[in-house]
Motif scaffolding. Sequence first.
Motif, PDB file in Angstrom:
ATOM      1  N   ASN A  43       1.328   7.509  -6.825  1.00 49.50           N
ATOM      2  CA  ASN A  43       1.882   6.317  -5.853  1.00 49.50           C
ATOM      3  C   ASN A  43       0.776   5.770  -5.095  1.00 49.50           C
ATOM      4  O   ASN A  43       0.969   4.609  -4.649  1.00 49.50           O
ATOM      5  N   VAL A  44      -0.347   6.429  -4.757  1.00 53.06           N
ATOM      6  CA  VAL A  44      -1.568   5.673  -3.968  1.00 53.06           C
ATOM      7  C   VAL A  44      -2.413   5.076  -4.697  1.00 53.06           C
ATOM      8  O   VAL A  44      -3.086   4.414  -4.465  1.00 53.06           O
ATOM      9  N   ALA A  64      -4.259   1.929   0.784  1.00 57.92           N
ATOM     10  CA  ALA A  64      -4.994   2.084  -0.662  1.00 57.92           C
ATOM     11  C   ALA A  64      -6.107   1.037  -0.691  1.00 57.92           C
ATOM     12  O   ALA A  64      -7.207   1.179  -1.225  1.00 57.92           O
ATOM     13  N   VAL A  67       2.667   9.926   2.624  1.00 55.53           N
ATOM     14  CA  VAL A  67       2.376   9.180   1.439  1.00 55.53           C
ATOM     15  C   VAL A  67       2.577   7.472   1.410  1.00 55.53           C
ATOM     16  O   VAL A  67       1.607   6.867   1.097  1.00 55.53           O
ATOM     17  N   ALA A  68       3.331   7.224   2.012  1.00 49.73           N
ATOM     18  CA  ALA A  68       3.496   5.785   2.144  1.00 49.73           C
ATOM     19  C   ALA A  68       2.498   5.127   3.258  1.00 49.73           C
ATOM     20  O   ALA A  68       2.035   4.089   2.762  1.00 49.73           O
ATOM     21  N   ARG A 110      -0.558   5.115   0.806  1.00 48.34           N
ATOM     22  CA  ARG A 110      -0.608   3.997   0.078  1.00 48.34           C
ATOM     23  C   ARG A 110      -0.801   2.673   0.550  1.00 48.34           C
ATOM     24  O   ARG A 110      -1.529   1.775   0.057  1.00 48.34           O
ATOM     25  N   LEU A 141       8.710   4.710  -2.402  1.00 48.11           N
ATOM     26  CA  LEU A 141       7.805   5.398  -3.201  1.00 48.11           C
ATOM     27  C   LEU A 141       8.176   5.307  -4.623  1.00 48.11           C
ATOM     28  O   LEU A 141       9.581   5.224  -4.795  1.00 48.11           O
ATOM     29  N   ALA A 152      -7.506   7.936  -4.105  1.00 50.30           N
ATOM     30  CA  ALA A 152      -6.255   8.325  -3.578  1.00 50.30           C
ATOM     31  C   ALA A 152      -6.196   9.814  -3.244  1.00 50.30           C
ATOM     32  O   ALA A 152      -5.449  10.252  -2.326  1.00 50.30           O
ATOM     33  N   PRO A 176      -1.361   0.856  -6.342  1.00 49.20           N
ATOM     34  CA  PRO A 176      -1.519  -0.277  -5.951  1.00 49.20           C
ATOM     35  C   PRO A 176      -3.338  -0.747  -6.045  1.00 49.20           C
ATOM     36  O   PRO A 176      -3.558  -1.772  -6.218  1.00 49.20           O
ATOM     37  N   GLN A 177      -3.942   0.352  -6.248  1.00 49.84           N
ATOM     38  CA  GLN A 177      -5.477   0.011  -6.566  1.00 49.84           C
ATOM     39  C   GLN A 177      -5.582  -0.678  -7.937  1.00 49.84           C
ATOM     40  O   GLN A 177      -6.480  -1.387  -8.251  1.00 49.84           O
TER      41      GLN A 177
END
Length: 229
Positions: A108-109, A162, A155-156, A159, A99, A127, A112-113
């Motif tokens: 963090n989520v 995402a 969280v990973a 993500r 992260l 997210a 990538p979007q």
Amino acid sequence: MNKTIILHADKLIKTYPSKTKQLKVLDSVSLDIMGKNISVIIGASGAGKSTLLHLLGGLDRPDTGKVLFDNENIFDHNDDKLARFRNKNVGFVFQFHHLLPEFTALENVAIPQMISGISYNSAIKRAKELIYSVGLSNRENHKPAELSGGEQQRVAVARALANDPAIIFADEPTGNLDSVNSEIINQIIVDLRDKLGKTFIIVTHNSDLVKLADDVFEMKDGKCKKRTS
Ligand SMILES: Nc1ncnc2c1ncn2[C@@H]1O[C@H](COP(=O)(O)OP(=O)(O)O)[C@@H](O)[C@H]1O
Ligand SMILES: [Mg+2]
């Protein structure tokens, strides 16, 4: 439920250069990954599990061999197109979460979007939903260092979801977690398969996860065999 092959590996060969002789890590590996299944890859340390996972997810290229997705060999794509394939179709979870330390769980989520061109507001909205789905709404504004190892890994997972990929790859996702946190991650994986029809390909030593997998692939001496039960 209707299940079809989502990913087909055909005669993958991968060697790494070494001082004495070439190290043949994958010696013509062929396999089918069924969609909406949890497939796990097991085997001793150094057996080539991560190497195989990276090829199946298009993170690396083989010496020879194919990985077919949507009737196309992903290795026929140039690097840009291969990156687009990954961005659109696959998500990754690693043993160490990777992260971004200076951003919150939510960001963090969302990031990538936004890299895929989604607006800040839409990315944050999604997210929030994803953070909720891994049970971390009360932690969404925390930075990674303010979260436990288990929470960081959740969280990973959020993500990895995402961009709504069909396939999620995970390399020892619970390798660094205690049994309670491993169990939480395993349950999230099962829920994502059952509720959203996600496909998982997971390298793991976690015997509980191996037990609940639909398919088990065992790597040894450069070969990969599907376990028949
Ligand atoms: N980039 C690399 N260069 C050289 N050797 C590598 C590289 N990556 C992995 N290897 C070697 O290939 C073998 C398989 O590695 P890996 O796929 O990481 O195994 P596993 O994930 O099953 O532990 C190991 O012997 C490892 O040392
Ligand atoms: Mg490995």
